[in-house]
Design an enzyme around this catalytic site. Sequence first.
Site, mmCIF file in Angstrom:
data_model
loop_
_atom_site.group_PDB
_atom_site.id
_atom_site.type_symbol
_atom_site.label_atom_id
_atom_site.label_comp_id
_atom_site.label_asym_id
_atom_site.label_seq_id
_atom_site.Cartn_x
_atom_site.Cartn_y
_atom_site.Cartn_z
ATOM 1 N N LYS A 192 0.848 -1.191 0.000
ATOM 2 C CA LYS A 192 0.000 0.000 0.000
ATOM 3 C C LYS A 192 0.888 1.246 0.000
ATOM 4 O O LYS A 192 1.580 1.531 0.962
ATOM 5 C CB LYS A 192 -0.902 0.042 1.240
ATOM 6 C CG LYS A 192 -1.947 1.141 1.102
ATOM 7 C CD LYS A 192 -2.506 1.643 2.403
ATOM 8 C CE LYS A 192 -1.667 2.671 3.069
ATOM 9 N NZ LYS A 192 -1.571 3.985 2.390
ATOM 10 N N GLU A 266 10.480 0.717 10.087
ATOM 11 C CA GLU A 266 11.469 1.767 9.860
ATOM 12 C C GLU A 266 10.743 3.068 10.130
ATOM 13 O O GLU A 266 9.848 3.457 9.383
ATOM 14 C CB GLU A 266 11.983 1.677 8.416
ATOM 15 C CG GLU A 266 13.330 2.371 8.250
ATOM 16 C CD GLU A 266 13.189 3.791 7.752
ATOM 17 O OE1 GLU A 266 13.153 4.699 8.605
ATOM 18 O OE2 GLU A 266 13.104 3.988 6.543
ATOM 19 N N CYS A 300 13.519 10.571 6.665
ATOM 20 C CA CYS A 300 13.524 10.026 8.026
ATOM 21 C C CYS A 300 14.904 10.145 8.672
ATOM 22 O O CYS A 300 15.015 10.321 9.870
ATOM 23 C CB CYS A 300 13.063 8.574 8.013
ATOM 24 S SG CYS A 300 13.935 7.595 6.806
ATOM 25 N N GLU A 397 10.450 15.001 15.465
ATOM 26 C CA GLU A 397 10.737 14.975 14.035
ATOM 27 C C GLU A 397 9.891 16.053 13.355
ATOM 28 O O GLU A 397 8.665 16.032 13.443
ATOM 29 C CB GLU A 397 10.364 13.591 13.496
ATOM 30 C CG GLU A 397 10.728 13.396 12.067
ATOM 31 C CD GLU A 397 10.512 11.960 11.592
ATOM 32 O OE1 GLU A 397 9.458 11.379 11.907
ATOM 33 O OE2 GLU A 397 11.390 11.425 10.898
HETATM 34 P P1 NAI Z 1 2.173 7.952 8.477
HETATM 35 O O1 NAI Z 1 3.050 7.146 9.340
HETATM 36 O O2 NAI Z 1 0.796 8.222 8.925
HETATM 37 O O3 NAI Z 1 2.054 7.277 7.036
HETATM 38 C C1 NAI Z 1 2.893 6.297 6.519
HETATM 39 C C2 NAI Z 1 2.070 5.213 5.852
HETATM 40 O O4 NAI Z 1 1.297 4.517 6.827
HETATM 41 C C3 NAI Z 1 1.064 5.718 4.829
HETATM 42 O O5 NAI Z 1 1.019 4.802 3.772
HETATM 43 C C4 NAI Z 1 -0.240 5.714 5.588
HETATM 44 O O6 NAI Z 1 -1.375 5.590 4.779
HETATM 45 C C5 NAI Z 1 -0.085 4.481 6.446
HETATM 46 N N1 NAI Z 1 -0.880 4.455 7.670
HETATM 47 C C6 NAI Z 1 -1.366 5.506 8.385
HETATM 48 N N2 NAI Z 1 -2.032 5.053 9.461
HETATM 49 C C7 NAI Z 1 -1.964 3.699 9.439
HETATM 50 C C8 NAI Z 1 -2.442 2.663 10.289
HETATM 51 N N3 NAI Z 1 -3.108 2.946 11.397
HETATM 52 N N4 NAI Z 1 -2.163 1.400 9.967
HETATM 53 C C9 NAI Z 1 -1.462 1.107 8.866
HETATM 54 N N5 NAI Z 1 -0.994 2.036 8.018
HETATM 55 C C10 NAI Z 1 -1.237 3.319 8.299
HETATM 56 O O7 NAI Z 1 2.897 9.300 8.164
HETATM 57 P P2 NAI Z 1 2.227 10.664 7.670
HETATM 58 O O8 NAI Z 1 0.932 10.927 8.352
HETATM 59 O O9 NAI Z 1 2.188 10.612 6.205
HETATM 60 O O10 NAI Z 1 3.271 11.730 8.188
HETATM 61 C C11 NAI Z 1 3.222 12.195 9.539
HETATM 62 C C12 NAI Z 1 4.594 12.332 10.096
HETATM 63 O O11 NAI Z 1 5.215 11.056 10.138
HETATM 64 C C13 NAI Z 1 5.553 13.161 9.271
HETATM 65 O O12 NAI Z 1 5.439 14.506 9.563
HETATM 66 C C14 NAI Z 1 6.867 12.614 9.691
HETATM 67 O O13 NAI Z 1 7.283 13.215 10.885
HETATM 68 C C15 NAI Z 1 6.588 11.165 9.926
HETATM 69 N N6 NAI Z 1 6.966 10.331 8.782
HETATM 70 C C16 NAI Z 1 8.119 9.635 8.853
HETATM 71 C C17 NAI Z 1 8.531 8.883 7.789
HETATM 72 C C18 NAI Z 1 9.787 8.109 7.833
HETATM 73 O O14 NAI Z 1 10.242 7.647 6.802
HETATM 74 N N7 NAI Z 1 10.372 7.919 8.976
HETATM 75 C C19 NAI Z 1 7.784 8.837 6.550
HETATM 76 C C20 NAI Z 1 6.543 9.554 6.587
HETATM 77 C C21 NAI Z 1 6.193 10.282 7.665
#
Ligand code: NAI
Length: 794
Positions: A192, A266, A300, A397
């Site tokens: 996804k 990760e 990240c 972050e």
């Molecule tokens: P997120 O962690 O919500 O999204 C990442 C993925 O997880 C997306 O595909 C999303 O649809 C999915 N997701 C969301 N809720 C889920 C759930 N309950 N169960 C399974 N999958 C789920 O990140 P978001 O909202 O896009 O960004 C928020 C913050 O997260 C950013 O500001 C940043 O600080 C951090 N982030 C960190 C990343 C990294 O690579 N370490 C990447 C993206 C965001």
Amino acid sequence: MSIVEKFMTMEYGPAPEDPREALTWLDRHGRHFGHFIHGAWQAPADGSYFETTDPSKGEKLATVAQGSAADVDSAVKAARAALPAWQSLTPHARARYLYALARQVQKHSRWLAVLETLDNGKPIRESRDIDIPLVARHFYHHAGWAQLLEQEFRGYTACGVVGQIIPWNFPLLMLAWKIAPALATGNTVVLKPAEFTPLTALAFAHICQEVGLPAGVVNIVTGDGSTGEALVKHPDVDKIAFTGSTEVGRAIRKATAQSHKKLSLELGGKSPFIIFEDADLDSAVEGLVDGIWLNQGQVCCAGSRLLMQESIADKLLGKIQDRMNTLRMGPPLDKAIDIGAIVARVQLERIQRLVDQGVAEGATCWQPSIPIPPRGLYFPPTLLSNVHPASVVAQQEIFGPVLAAMTFRTPREAVELANNTVYGLAACVWSESINVSLHVAAQIKAGVVWVNCTNLFDAACGFGGYRESGYGREGGREGLLEYLEPAWFKNAPPVHATPLAMDQPPEEPADTTAPPIDRTVKLYIGGKQARPDSGYSVEVRGADGRLLGEAPLGNRKDIRNAVEAARKAEGWGKTTAHNRAQVLYYVAENLSQRREEIASRLSAVVGKKQAEAEVSLGIERIFSYAAWADKYDGAVHNPPFRNVALAMKEPIGTVGVVCPADAPLLGFISLVMPAISTGNTVIAIPSEKYPLITGDFYQVFETSDLPDGVVNIVTGRSTELMKTLAEHDDVDAIWCFTDEAGAKAVKTLSVGNLKQVFTNEGRAIDWFDVKQGEGRWFLDHTVQVKNIWVPYGE
Ligand code: NAI
């Protein structure tokens, strides 16, 4: 006008990349996409769609399907159906598919780069020169692993159907990091992509069709967090691999705790970028441009915390500001742009909110006076100085182009500040002294340390975090292990379903030649015998009901004391491997000297035959781990540029070990010894069936030069003690090898600090079988790999 003046005033002309090919592809699909399931496009079951937009213009790019639980189910079914045929292919046949995917990505590189930039807002320079080449490299590298799988991972088998959830910051690269190792190891996939950036995953689906990948091997379901949640909760998924925020990572840990899904996470980071006074400051500043302004800081492992040695702070800040004034922000499809658009409005608002909070907490905010495009989602590169280490911008972050600067005086203080975070994803160290750099690199708790370089990635070098940045690695050998399991383990029966070879009722209940036993043992904490805090003991009885002695009833306080003692003993991880081997040999030798006495006592509980086998196999097993101690070492990777990456195996830290019930001595040895052989310290809860082994071990340890606190033993009610251990925030990993309920309980209870979990998943392990009871599978769980990148050459 002189040449110098001309040079100084020279303006960049526009250098737009042509988006036609990518837009034509979108048009060919009517800018409307279903899911990619079983090799074909499939409309969402409930007819829901959402839009994906170009964040640099705010214009709609396409409509994509919003996946429901029914869509996820249909994709999982397709992946399950495709699994047997995919697994029955020869390694070479699978390798050919991965190779074909790599070739096809390369052939379509420009189209993919443009599509990525359109959907994400990142500069085309980055998607063209970094993201897409790394995607191809990942598939090539893993085509090689597919080819070598049976030779290099003999006895291992694929997890099965894998659910993969990826973020929006490196959409196609994260897809490659997930799909390539999964396919190479014989898994099938449901992936996804993030809701903000689904397009390149759909383009990849198109590529899967082009290369004729068998239907169902890769399935792409688009949607938001609820789609991800449905995938995580689907009962027929064997493993979840996730990249994203720590918050969602924690939710996924919780959601999978009651299942046997394997998990790799990760997560976020707040990586330090440390610059010493002897560093080449101009290079360090260029590094910083990549470190925090790559992909608008939405990385990240972004070097978001600048730690400067105090003596150079002013000079360095001046240089950084000068450089920031030359950064060019604008339309990401322009080839001469450094900083593109932020992925979505919600992210832009989050960045602004955090910067405001940082300023309110006392930071000084500086932004260059560079043109900002009037339309689209842009945030200027930002420098926050005078940041307090405890302030929100130093701890949280931000995921934007915002650098938080602090100072330090000594290398020691630099390390303290660097480690003053719940995260541990990456770090940069800049110093011309290789001694200082490597000394500091070794002490930083992070999965990747770049020395005099930054944000380098390669498929051969594992990437992943320490602490709340998650666990598991992507890339390299260790990355493959995330998608494999020992074949015997995958097929092992549940605990108690089939009696183990040695798990028979004792035919001779006790060794009648042994002296009558009335042994009272104590707890063993910090190298000392300790009375339990409760002041209570429990009776220990033999198989015939005879009273054998008493063991203390440990409680929460005793566990906490043991954790403290184990933490204090962490110097054990820094002793030489030779030294650790030596101590383990002494332990084996001293156990050997007391073998008859120990076996005869143990026989009262497990019978003579098992007791003797436990002791003699136990001694052999300790020898094995003494042997491994100085051989289970790391690797030197050769990425395709002038760097070496030193893959160092570091102990996880303090490990709680809940021992199996039925082989009290051998089970204890089989878990505690691998853990300490690689430098971890341990708090062990021995089998309730025979806690008296504590007495045997403390005598053995005391005569074996094992430093105080390396092994601590707390007896009592396993379930209660395990709860305190699993919940304890200062424990880095928890192992539980009791039963199904135990495995589920530790997973659930340890979500708080995201500690690493290793259990038998409620399956029976025959500790008497060397293939099952010892070796690399255990050792692999005792370490985390840190890759230290060091450039060489001129
Ligand atoms: P997120 O962690 O919500 O999204 C990442 C993925 O997880 C997306 O595909 C999303 O649809 C999915 N997701 C969301 N809720 C889920 C759930 N309950 N169960 C399974 N999958 C789920 O990140 P978001 O909202 O896009 O960004 C928020 C913050 O997260 C950013 O500001 C940043 O600080 C951090 N982030 C960190 C990343 C990294 O690579 N370490 C990447 C993206 C965001």
